[in-house]
Design a protein around this motif. Sequence first.
Motif, PDB file in Angstrom:
ATOM      1  N   GLU A 163       0.819  -1.203   0.000  1.00 47.69           N
ATOM      2  CA  GLU A 163       0.000   0.000   0.000  1.00 47.69           C
ATOM      3  C   GLU A 163       0.857   1.259   0.000  1.00 47.69           C
ATOM      4  N   GLU A 164       2.053   1.169   0.651  1.00 43.61           N
ATOM      5  CA  GLU A 164       2.905   2.342   0.720  1.00 43.61           C
ATOM      6  C   GLU A 164       3.443   2.746  -0.654  1.00 43.61           C
ATOM      7  N   ALA A 165       3.389   1.796  -1.621  1.00 38.94           N
ATOM      8  CA  ALA A 165       3.895   2.113  -2.956  1.00 38.94           C
ATOM      9  C   ALA A 165       2.797   2.607  -3.884  1.00 38.94           C
ATOM     10  N   ALA A 166       1.545   2.554  -3.410  1.00 42.42           N
ATOM     11  CA  ALA A 166       0.421   2.896  -4.274  1.00 42.42           C
ATOM     12  C   ALA A 166       0.387   4.381  -4.595  1.00 42.42           C
ATOM     13  N   GLU A 167       0.178   4.710  -5.854  1.00 43.22           N
ATOM     14  CA  GLU A 167       0.040   6.084  -6.311  1.00 43.22           C
ATOM     15  C   GLU A 167      -1.164   6.157  -7.240  1.00 43.22           C
ATOM     16  N   PRO A 168      -1.740   7.335  -7.408  1.00 39.88           N
ATOM     17  CA  PRO A 168      -2.865   7.445  -8.341  1.00 39.88           C
ATOM     18  C   PRO A 168      -2.469   6.964  -9.727  1.00 39.88           C
ATOM     19  N   LEU A 169      -3.334   6.156 -10.338  1.00 37.79           N
ATOM     20  CA  LEU A 169      -3.056   5.607 -11.658  1.00 37.79           C
ATOM     21  C   LEU A 169      -3.422   6.626 -12.730  1.00 37.79           C
ATOM     22  N   ARG A 170      -2.494   6.874 -13.637  1.00 39.92           N
ATOM     23  CA  ARG A 170      -2.739   7.801 -14.731  1.00 39.92           C
ATOM     24  C   ARG A 170      -2.623   7.036 -16.045  1.00 39.92           C
ATOM     25  N   LEU A 171      -3.684   7.077 -16.832  1.00 37.07           N
ATOM     26  CA  LEU A 171      -3.701   6.369 -18.105  1.00 37.07           C
ATOM     27  C   LEU A 171      -3.678   7.360 -19.253  1.00 37.07           C
ATOM     28  N   ALA A 172      -2.880   7.049 -20.264  1.00 38.08           N
ATOM     29  CA  ALA A 172      -2.934   7.824 -21.497  1.00 38.08           C
ATOM     30  C   ALA A 172      -4.224   7.475 -22.223  1.00 38.08           C
ATOM     31  N   ALA A 173      -4.600   8.312 -23.200  1.00 35.89           N
ATOM     32  CA  ALA A 173      -5.878   8.098 -23.906  1.00 35.89           C
ATOM     33  C   ALA A 173      -5.914   6.736 -24.579  1.00 35.89           C
ATOM     34  N   ASP A 174      -4.806   6.325 -25.226  1.00 37.67           N
ATOM     35  CA  ASP A 174      -4.814   5.027 -25.910  1.00 37.67           C
ATOM     36  C   ASP A 174      -4.860   3.885 -24.917  1.00 37.67           C
ATOM     37  N   GLU A 175      -4.231   4.057 -23.742  1.00 39.75           N
ATOM     38  CA  GLU A 175      -4.281   3.015 -22.709  1.00 39.75           C
ATOM     39  C   GLU A 175      -5.692   2.863 -22.166  1.00 39.75           C
ATOM     40  N   ALA A 176      -6.361   3.983 -21.921  1.00 38.89           N
ATOM     41  CA  ALA A 176      -7.734   3.924 -21.411  1.00 38.89           C
ATOM     42  C   ALA A 176      -8.662   3.278 -22.429  1.00 38.89           C
ATOM     43  N   THR A 177      -8.484   3.620 -23.709  1.00 38.52           N
ATOM     44  CA  THR A 177      -9.318   3.030 -24.761  1.00 38.52           C
ATOM     45  C   THR A 177      -9.125   1.525 -24.829  1.00 38.52           C
ATOM     46  N   ALA A 178      -7.860   1.076 -24.831  1.00 41.25           N
ATOM     47  CA  ALA A 178      -7.573  -0.360 -24.899  1.00 41.25           C
ATOM     48  C   ALA A 178      -8.145  -1.092 -23.693  1.00 41.25           C
ATOM     49  N   LEU A 179      -8.013  -0.496 -22.509  1.00 36.95           N
ATOM     50  CA  LEU A 179      -8.515  -1.126 -21.290  1.00 36.95           C
ATOM     51  C   LEU A 179     -10.033  -1.254 -21.323  1.00 36.95           C
ATOM     52  N   LEU A 180     -10.730  -0.235 -21.756  1.00 36.41           N
ATOM     53  CA  LEU A 180     -12.194  -0.274 -21.784  1.00 36.41           C
ATOM     54  C   LEU A 180     -12.704  -1.262 -22.828  1.00 36.41           C
ATOM     55  N   VAL A 181     -12.084  -1.271 -24.006  1.00 33.71           N
ATOM     56  CA  VAL A 181     -12.508  -2.215 -25.039  1.00 33.71           C
ATOM     57  C   VAL A 181     -12.314  -3.646 -24.561  1.00 33.71           C
ATOM     58  N   ALA A 182     -11.150  -3.940 -23.945  1.00 40.32           N
ATOM     59  CA  ALA A 182     -10.877  -5.286 -23.455  1.00 40.32           C
ATOM     60  C   ALA A 182     -11.840  -5.669 -22.339  1.00 40.32           C
ATOM     61  N   ALA A 183     -12.114  -4.743 -21.420  1.00 37.81           N
ATOM     62  CA  ALA A 183     -13.003  -5.048 -20.292  1.00 37.81           C
ATOM     63  C   ALA A 183     -14.413  -5.363 -20.767  1.00 37.81           C
ATOM     64  N   ARG A 184     -14.905  -4.567 -21.724  1.00 36.46           N
ATOM     65  CA  ARG A 184     -16.259  -4.837 -22.239  1.00 36.46           C
ATOM     66  C   ARG A 184     -16.320  -6.179 -22.966  1.00 36.46           C
ATOM     67  N   ALA A 185     -15.247  -6.513 -23.695  1.00 36.11           N
ATOM     68  CA  ALA A 185     -15.230  -7.789 -24.406  1.00 36.11           C
ATOM     69  C   ALA A 185     -15.244  -8.961 -23.436  1.00 36.11           C
ATOM     70  N   VAL A 186     -14.433  -8.884 -22.383  1.00 32.06           N
ATOM     71  CA  VAL A 186     -14.377  -9.970 -21.399  1.00 32.06           C
ATOM     72  C   VAL A 186     -15.716 -10.113 -20.692  1.00 32.06           C
ATOM     73  N   ALA A 187     -16.395  -9.005 -20.433  1.00 27.74           N
ATOM     74  CA  ALA A 187     -17.678  -9.055 -19.725  1.00 27.74           C
ATOM     75  C   ALA A 187     -18.748  -9.789 -20.521  1.00 27.74           C
ATOM     76  N   THR A 188     -18.561  -9.923 -21.830  1.00 28.88           N
ATOM     77  CA  THR A 188     -19.559 -10.611 -22.657  1.00 28.88           C
ATOM     78  C   THR A 188     -19.273 -12.108 -22.802  1.00 28.88           C
ATOM     79  N   LEU A 189     -18.168 -12.591 -22.236  1.00 22.37           N
ATOM     80  CA  LEU A 189     -17.830 -14.003 -22.392  1.00 22.37           C
ATOM     81  C   LEU A 189     -18.904 -14.894 -21.789  1.00 22.37           C
ATOM     82  N   PRO A 190     -19.421 -15.870 -22.518  1.00 20.07           N
ATOM     83  CA  PRO A 190     -20.363 -16.827 -21.927  1.00 20.07           C
ATOM     84  C   PRO A 190     -19.646 -17.687 -20.909  1.00 20.07           C
ATOM     85  N   GLY A 191     -20.356 -18.018 -19.827  1.00 20.46           N
ATOM     86  CA  GLY A 191     -19.752 -18.869 -18.803  1.00 20.46           C
ATOM     87  C   GLY A 191     -19.028 -18.105 -17.720  1.00 20.46           C
ATOM     88  N   LEU A 192     -18.857 -16.780 -17.889  1.00 23.33           N
ATOM     89  CA  LEU A 192     -18.190 -15.990 -16.854  1.00 23.33           C
ATOM     90  C   LEU A 192     -19.072 -15.959 -15.609  1.00 23.33           C
TER      91      LEU A 192
END
Length: 342
Positions: free
Chosen positions: A86-115
């Motif tokens: 916890e002592e190493a934790a800092e606010p996470l800052r994402l670049a625009a392309d990183e945020a886009t990739a993360l959101l696209v991947a998260a939405r895709a995983v959320a649609t997986l059948p069997g999850l």
Amino acid sequence: MAGKPARTGNAIDQTRRMLSLVTYLRERPGARIADVARAFGISEDELVADLDVLPMCGTSFRGGDLLDIDTDGERIWWHNPAALGEEAAEPLRLAADEATALLVAARAVATLPGLREGDRQALLRATAKVEASAGEAAGASSRLSVTFESEGGVFADVDRAISERRRLWIRYYSPARDEVTEREIDPIRLVSVGHTYVEAWCRRSEARRTFRLDRVAEIRILDAPAAPPEIELRDLSEGLVQPAAEDPEVVVEVGPGGRWVAEYYPHDSADELAGGGLRITLRTPDPASLRRLALRLGRDGRIVSPPELAESARAAARAALAAYEGPGDAVPGAVGRDARPV
């Protein structure tokens, strides 16, 4: 440890294993390599390969934030476990392309059948938080989508059945027999050796079997609990089937329609032939078992050597043909007597 190169699994398997490995090693300073490999069901070479990657991971690429993990060949040492504290934790800052990739991947995983539903809801909550913080990047990500191939749904169902200790019903295609069978299986583990497989106790054959996920035509998770017998897990790091060097050598030539043999059977070599065929050299402790393969191939292949096996296969083909043909006539679609010998 063996000097053979490590054989890694697919990205999902390796990522999941390495995330668990971080927690495992943090709680067990000086853990023995042999004990850790056994706990994760992998070879020592695979574990060492993971350890080579972990020092490139961390909260950032600044000094001290990367994981300082090494081994002396027998034990594993983590010199800065506080890097993820916890002592190493800092606010996470994402670049625009990183945020886009993360959101696209998260939405895709959320649609997986069997999850699992709990996992799906947790993922959707995390996605909503990222969307709220991403601003314009969230809007860009909504115009992108990812669709998983069918194997992803099978993987999710198998993974869920393993975690919930439930039995599976599957319709499975076997190219060696060119048939689809229905089976109930008690899944034991997922493994990746070139392709992704589930090792399971098959209720139909009452034996351990390994099923390739992309050959599962249909799958259902049953209410019945999975209860495989206690069996020793095999080391699959060198492949699902591991012929011995002293096993007899068999040479098979196949046409374009028989190229699947090189994919299905472990082999020493597969040389291209004119017209799209292959000359496959393989080893097996029971060469006679390949007679059925020869019959299955028909016009698409033949056994070349050893000569006695080739003749045995031709005799089996003639006997099978005689069973289908009456005096003076032939069954439509049957291989003619002047066909190329198997």
